[in-house]
Design a protein around this motif. Structure first.
Motif, short mmCIF file in Angstrom:
data_model
loop_
_atom_site.label_atom_id
_atom_site.label_comp_id
_atom_site.label_asym_id
_atom_site.label_seq_id
_atom_site.Cartn_x
_atom_site.Cartn_y
_atom_site.Cartn_z
N LEU A 670 0.82 -1.21 0.00
CA LEU A 670 0.00 0.00 0.00
C LEU A 670 0.86 1.27 0.00
CD1 LEU A 670 -2.77 1.26 0.03
CD2 LEU A 670 -2.79 1.09 2.53
N PRO A 671 1.90 1.36 0.83
CA PRO A 671 2.77 2.54 0.72
C PRO A 671 3.41 2.67 -0.65
CG PRO A 671 3.14 1.42 2.80
CD PRO A 671 2.24 0.54 2.01
N ALA A 672 3.77 1.54 -1.26
CA ALA A 672 4.37 1.60 -2.60
C ALA A 672 3.39 2.18 -3.62
CB ALA A 672 4.82 0.21 -3.03
N LEU A 673 2.14 1.74 -3.52
CA LEU A 673 1.12 2.26 -4.44
C LEU A 673 0.87 3.75 -4.21
CD1 LEU A 673 -1.06 1.74 -6.57
CD2 LEU A 673 -2.62 1.12 -4.70
N LEU A 674 0.74 4.14 -2.95
CA LEU A 674 0.46 5.55 -2.64
C LEU A 674 1.63 6.46 -3.01
CD1 LEU A 674 -1.31 5.18 0.84
CD2 LEU A 674 -2.35 5.50 -1.42
N ILE A 675 2.85 5.99 -2.84
CA ILE A 675 4.01 6.82 -3.18
C ILE A 675 4.08 7.04 -4.69
CG2 ILE A 675 6.54 6.82 -3.26
CD1 ILE A 675 6.50 5.51 -0.50
N ASN A 676 3.81 6.01 -5.49
CA ASN A 676 3.80 6.19 -6.94
C ASN A 676 2.72 7.17 -7.37
OD1 ASN A 676 5.59 4.43 -8.87
ND2 ASN A 676 5.21 3.17 -7.07
N LEU A 677 1.51 7.00 -6.83
CA LEU A 677 0.43 7.92 -7.18
C LEU A 677 0.72 9.33 -6.70
CD1 LEU A 677 -2.69 5.68 -6.43
CD2 LEU A 677 -1.69 6.23 -8.65
N GLY A 678 1.30 9.45 -5.51
CA GLY A 678 1.65 10.78 -5.00
C GLY A 678 2.70 11.46 -5.85
N MET A 679 3.71 10.71 -6.30
CA MET A 679 4.73 11.29 -7.19
C MET A 679 4.11 11.73 -8.51
SD MET A 679 8.22 9.08 -6.75
CE MET A 679 8.96 10.12 -8.01
N TRP A 680 3.18 10.94 -9.02
CA TRP A 680 2.53 11.31 -10.29
C TRP A 680 1.77 12.62 -10.13
CZ3 TRP A 680 -2.33 12.26 -12.19
CH2 TRP A 680 -2.48 12.22 -13.57
N CYS A 681 0.99 12.74 -9.06
CA CYS A 681 0.21 13.96 -8.84
C CYS A 681 1.13 15.16 -8.60
CB CYS A 681 -0.73 13.77 -7.65
SG CYS A 681 -2.03 12.54 -7.91
N ALA A 682 2.19 14.97 -7.82
CA ALA A 682 3.10 16.08 -7.53
C ALA A 682 3.81 16.56 -8.78
CB ALA A 682 4.11 15.64 -6.47
N CYS A 683 4.25 15.62 -9.62
CA CYS A 683 4.96 16.01 -10.86
C CYS A 683 4.01 16.71 -11.83
CB CYS A 683 5.59 14.79 -11.50
SG CYS A 683 7.00 14.12 -10.60
N ARG A 684 2.77 16.24 -11.92
CA ARG A 684 1.81 16.90 -12.82
C ARG A 684 1.46 18.29 -12.30
NH1 ARG A 684 2.47 14.78 -17.66
NH2 ARG A 684 2.16 12.52 -17.68
N ALA A 685 1.33 18.45 -11.00
CA ALA A 685 1.08 19.78 -10.44
C ALA A 685 2.27 20.70 -10.69
CB ALA A 685 0.78 19.67 -8.95
#
Length: 699
Positions: A670-685
């Motif tokens: 779960l942390p692995a999934l959330l970290i990937n999604l968080g990086m995607w959102c942060a980079c797009r922002a």
């Protein structure tokens, strides 16, 4: 003889206008539209005290900084519906003055600019069109598509009118505009550029003007619109601008170099500037310029183009130049009149830019013989809503992607070839009998605690019980097979994320080209940066899903891994790819050029690879006390490899031995999934912020 020559030039100018009117269908007379109001004649430009200077340091070391004046203070008023020419030698500040009036000047400047007597505000760009010197457009779009897109993003479809009727009216306007600019015969040809075959440079220049005209704005600025055109095409182009200014009440300011006499006669107003520094020598009607020069003792010689002679007189260093005389004459004779015109224009306050556009919209709707039942424009920054922006940009993005052989070839063709190569490298890796564990660890493992393991040249004591090492040692054939297969599969997953991450780097220069076009179009308030980011990301994600599916499926089929494992492998791998694409998109928005974006993306990818936990392993980094061991938490490769290996868990317990060898935390999914999604959102922002604030078109 001079009079006869002037009359002949006037007849030729009238001929150009006549040709234009013959080419353009006649507009309905007011009597034919009983309730149709006339287009609002508004958009007069007034400026006061406009100047520009740049700091310049003395060549001596520690020398003081002085201000170099590029354009001295100047004022003026251009009546609504007039065609204005800005002329002068190189370096006189023509483009600088126009950029300040158009509010495109990024550097610090002084002065005030008004439209219809009101100060320019945030809604200024809604009523102003700007056509620069560079014809930067999508090379694979057709001429008709470029005009249609600009028109769709400029005017919302009227409510209360059938959709088919609204589309027919818009198509008629497109045909009218293409015919007006002499582009109807190449309407279905691609725009082209230096590498893509398309229309000629002169036709591309007229297309830029057509895109600016289709917005039906009340003020238009054109920087050298006749550059690259033949004399006849230049005359037709200026004639079209003259007709638009006269028929629709649009104020058009043009920077132009020494036009032909019959072309010069089409202009209503002339501003002459001299250089070193930029100063006004004449500001008045074009028709009165020759008499003004004659009064100063410089009559236009016989058989000489008046515009050529004007520039000869005001260009510093010329044979017949007398710059001080003309500057002093303007200050003594014309400056009081110009100041009076400015004060009169500012005292007669007109409508706001949005009110002007609202009247223009009502006139367009009434021209369809319908009541103007559409809602008001409001205070929006754009001509259409976000829904229309997203739909229009998405259609164009899909069209451009399908037409681009480089994009399709790199994303699909190359990945299919790489998939075959990776598959051959790991051919039947799941079924092979080589003891990868023993080869990698440098010896056979013994049961019990206190076993020394040699991993990547680092020796440490493995504190584990015999039960934990049982499957690793392979006491049964099945357990030994699973252990060897998982160890080899680790390398396969590592190869997958490497190839997927590398595939997007060659496409970064194309991202920079799209960004430049987006900057130009969004500065004209055609659409929001957010709409561009959403549509480009959506197409990028779909293309990545398709191309990487082919890559993973082809390489997976060679390995012999059971197909029930494929969905899980593909899901984690595509999550890693999307995160990497987001990081590359961030660098593409931050970097000033395609080369710099690649120089930033490659070290970032190498960092992700090093901290992935495979080469070197996390155990090896901890044994060597490397500081990067803790940075693996921000590596999308590290988390994706953990997720891919986790799907092989079964009752044998062999999956846990990978934690022994690599130090992977396979239980933290779960942390692995959330970290990937968080990086995607942060980079797009971050990409959105960089697209808005960085690398803007500077004037």
């Amino acid at each position: 003889a001079v009079a006869e020559g002037g009359e002949a030039a006037k007849r030729r100018a009238a001929m150009h206008l006549q040709r234009y009117h013959e080419a353009v269908p006649r507009r309905a007379a007011p009597s034919e539209l009983e309730e149709a109001p006339a287009p609002y004649i508004g958009g007069g430009i007034t400026f006061r005290g406009v100047s520009f200077s740049v700091p310049q340091r003395s060549r001596r070391r520690g020398g003081e900084v002085k201000e170099k004046v590029i354009l001295e203070k100047c004022s003026g008023h251009f009546p609504a519906g007039s065609l204005v020419a800005l002329m002068g030698p190189s370096g006189c500040g023509k483009t600088t003055l126009m950029d300040i009036l158009a509010r495109k000047k990024a550097a610090k400047h002084s002065g005030q600019v008004f439209i219809d007597g009101r100060p320019a505000d945030d809604t200024w760009q809604r009523a102003v069109a700007y056509c620069g010197q560079d014809d930067t457009m999508h090379a694979r779009c057709t001429v008709r598509e470029e005009v249609a897109m600009a028109m769709a993003l400029s005017h919302p479809p009227p409510r209360g009118i059938a959709a088919a009727e609204a589309r027919g009216a818009r198509a008629a306007r497109e045909e009218n505009l293409l015919r007006r600019m002499g582009l109807l015969h190449v309407a279905d040809s691609r725009v082209g550029n230096a590498t893509v075959r398309g229309v000629s440079g002169g036709q591309r220049r007229r297309l830029s003007l057509a895109k600016a005209l289709c917005a039906s704005k009340k003020v238009m600025f054109c920087d050298e619109p006749t550059s690259g055109l033949s004399a006849t095409d230049a005359a037709s182009c200026i004639a079209a601008l003259k007709a638009v200014a006269r028929e629709q009440g649009v104020t058009i300011v043009v920077v132009i170099h020494q036009p032909r006499y019959e072309v010069a006669l089409l202009f209503d107003h002339l501003v002459l500037l001299t250089a070193d520094p930029g100063r006004v020598c004449y500001n008045g009607p074009m028709a009165a310029a020759a008499d003004y020069f004659a009064q100063l003792g410089r009559p236009v010689p016989y058989a000489v183009n008046p515009c050529d002679y004007f520039l000869d007189c005001i260009t510093p260093g010329g044979d017949v130049a007398d710059v001080p005389t003309f500057v002093a004459a303007f200050r003594d004779c014309q400056w009081p009149r110009v100041e009076a015109e400015v004060e009169a224009a500012l005292s007669a306050t007109g409508k706001t830019p949005l009110e002007i556009l609202e009247l223009e919209r009502r006139w367009r709707v009434a021209a369809l013989a319908h009541e103007p039942r559409t809602a008001g424009l409001g205070a929006a920054r754009f001509g259409v809503g976000y829904g229309t922006q997203l739909a229009t940009l998405l259609r164009r993005q899909v069209r451009l992607t399908l037409r681009d052989p480089v994009c399709i070839g790199v994303n699909i063709g190359c990945k299919m070839v790489v998939g075959i190569l990776v598959g051959l490298l790991f051919f039947r890796v799941w079924n092979q009998q080589t003891d990868f564990m023993g080869l990698y660890l440098g010896g056979t493992l013994a049961d019990g605690a206190g076993v020394d393991l040699k991993i990547n040249s680092y020796v440490y004591e493995q504190l584990a019980d015999g039960t934990r090492l049982l499957s690793l040692n392979g006491t049964t054939d099945e357990d030994a097979h699973i252990g060897r297969a998982l160890h080899a599969t680790t390398y396969f997953t590592y190869a997958l994320v490497i190839m997927a991450g590398l595939s997007a780097i060659p496409l970064l220069p194309l991202t920079i080209q799209d960004r430049t076009i987006m900057k130009l179009e969004s500065s004209e308030r055609l659409y929001a940066v957010f709409a561009h980011l959403v549509t480009s990301t959506l197409v990028e994600v779909v293309l990545s899903l398709v191309s990487n599916f082919l890559f993973f499926a082809i390489s997976f089929s060679f390995t012999g891994i059971p197909w029930p494992y494929f969905p899980g492998l593909y899901g984690w791998a595509i999550l890693c790819v999307l995160t990497t694409d987001a990081v590359n998109g961030l660098w593409g928005a931050v970097a000033p050029s395609g080369t710099v974006s690649q120089l930033l993306a490659i070290p970032t990818l190498l960092f992700f690879l090093i901290t992935a936990g495979v080469f070197p392993t996390r155990n090896a980094m901890e044994a060597a006390q490397l500081p990067v061991q803790y940075l693996s938490w921000i590596s999308p490769f590290h988390h994706s490899i953990q997720g891919m290996l986790r799907i092989f868990e079964d009752d044998s317990g062999a999956i846990y031995e990978l934690d022994v060898i690599y130090g992977l935390e396979l239980e933290a999914l779960l942390p692995a999934l959330l970290i990937n999604l968080g990086m995607w959102c942060a980079c797009r922002a971050g990409q959105w912020w960089a697209l808005v604030h960085l690398n803007n078109i500077s004037h």
